[in-house]
Design a protein around this motif. Structure first.
Motif: not given
Length: 352
Positions: A84-87, A95-99, A149-161, A171-177
């Motif tokens: 992906a091309q990330l900003p 952020v999808l996980d709080s650790r 709905s938060h109109d993200p230009d980037l999602l962040v998640v740990s490798e395990s999640w 399909p997280l990648g369908d929302i944002a890189p």
């Protein structure tokens, strides 16, 4: 028969994968220019006061910087087949996980619009600004419409999640890189992997400063320990509340922070890579804890195994040298590790 005990820092209701990582809030809206994140001043104060460490990797992410179609700098990101091309300077991060995911987003000083809050009360979630929206979905079942709905230009998640979402066709990648935070396959490499993650977003200097601060904090804490921590042996245990085995192993984070403090740690000499961080023994073998001067225990007040006669005959238990260790310390980076070091140092110092 006693329920399971795990030495090495697992937990009772979650399962460590081979990388020692764990399994699982009203929404608000935020101005794009006033996203909740830790400011430079706040981050500096937080780091100076309490926390610092990082992870190492089960896999590697590669990146290079280029110009995007809109003229903004982007990062050409690759992680185990995902591209992906990330900003380079995102405006709205979810952020999808709080650790591990959240900790990295904070350390990268990205503007966080919304986050998972599953680990609220720990050092990472508590560092968020008040205006960060709570994702109401769970980590296992994220509400993708809410995330979008938060109109993200980037999602962040740990490798395990990320792996979990891939396995379950989320399909997280369908929302944002997506930036995937690399995690360690062996705990000894946590600093190396933390530095690698930071280098992907051009923050190698900041990573070096954070690791230096962690080392300095641990050195200060060690000097305040009885005999500088030398000669004190720790063990980490968790009641699994099912089965009848005792598991002994190397925790994904706590063991290596303990060793940095100068402690010896009870571990299994015959632990194999396929065992992950744990090694199982029969429940009659609680004497694997007998060499520990001090025990850190997950779910100390909740698991009946810690009421057994065999447990209470252990030298550390008889000497009342036992303390709880929250599950939030099973995974994390520099902020988590420094907080963990403080937690262990305080508990051991209070017992001697």
């Amino acid at each position: 028969m006693d329920p399971d005990l795990i030495v090495g820092g697992g937990r009772s209701t979650e399962h460590l994968d081979r990388c020692g990582r764990l399994e699982d809030h009203p929404r608000t809206t935020g101005d794009k220019n006033h996203m909740g994140t830790v400011t430079s001043r706040t981050a500096g104060a937080l780091l100076a006061a309490a926390f610092a460490l990082g992870l190492s990797a089960c896999s590697t992410g590669d990146a290079s910087t280029s110009g995007g179609a809109d003229g903004q700098n982007t990062i050409d990101f690759e992680f185990e087949g995902y591209r992906a091309q990330l900003p380079a300077d995102p405006d709205r991060v979810v952020v999808l996980d709080s650790r591990t995911g959240l900790e990295f987003a904070l350390l990268a000083e990205w503007p966080i619009a919304a986050s998972d809050f599953s680990d609220e009360g720990g050092p990472i979630v508590d560092a968020l600004a008040d205006d960060v929206a709570h994702l109401s979905g769970t980590r296992t079942e994220p509400d993708l419409e809410e995330v979008a709905s938060h109109d993200p230009d980037l999602l962040v998640v740990s490798e395990s999640w990320w792996n979990y979402y891939q396995d379950n066709d989320v399909p997280l990648g369908d929302i944002a890189p997506v930036f995937i935070v690399d995690e360690p396959d062996v705990g000894e490499k946590w600093k190396e992997t933390f530095a690698g993650n930071m280098s992907v977003v051009d923050k190698s200097d900041e990573a070096e400063e954070l690791l230096d601060q962690y080392d300095a904090t641990v050195a200060d804490l060690s000097r305040e320990l009885p005999a500088d921590g030398q000669g004190v042996t720790l063990a980490f245990a968790t009641g699994e509340m099912t089965g009848a085995d005792v598991s002994l192993g190397h925790g994904p984070l706590n063991v290596f922070v303990a060793r940095d403090l100068g402690f010896e740690v009870v571990s299994s000499d015959d632990l194999q890579p396929s065992d992950g961080f744990l090694r199982s023994y029969s429940s009659e073998n609680l004497d694997v804890f007998a060499d520990a001067d001090f025990l850190f225990v997950v779910n100390l007040d909740d698991d009946p195994v810690f009421e057994s006669q065999a447990w209470h005959r252990l030298p550390a238990v008889e000497a009342n040298r036992v303390a709880d260790i929250p599950t939030m310390y099973n995974a994390g980076m520099v902020l988590t590790a420094e907080s963990l070091a403080q937690h262990m140092a305080d508990a051991v110092s209070a017992a001697y």
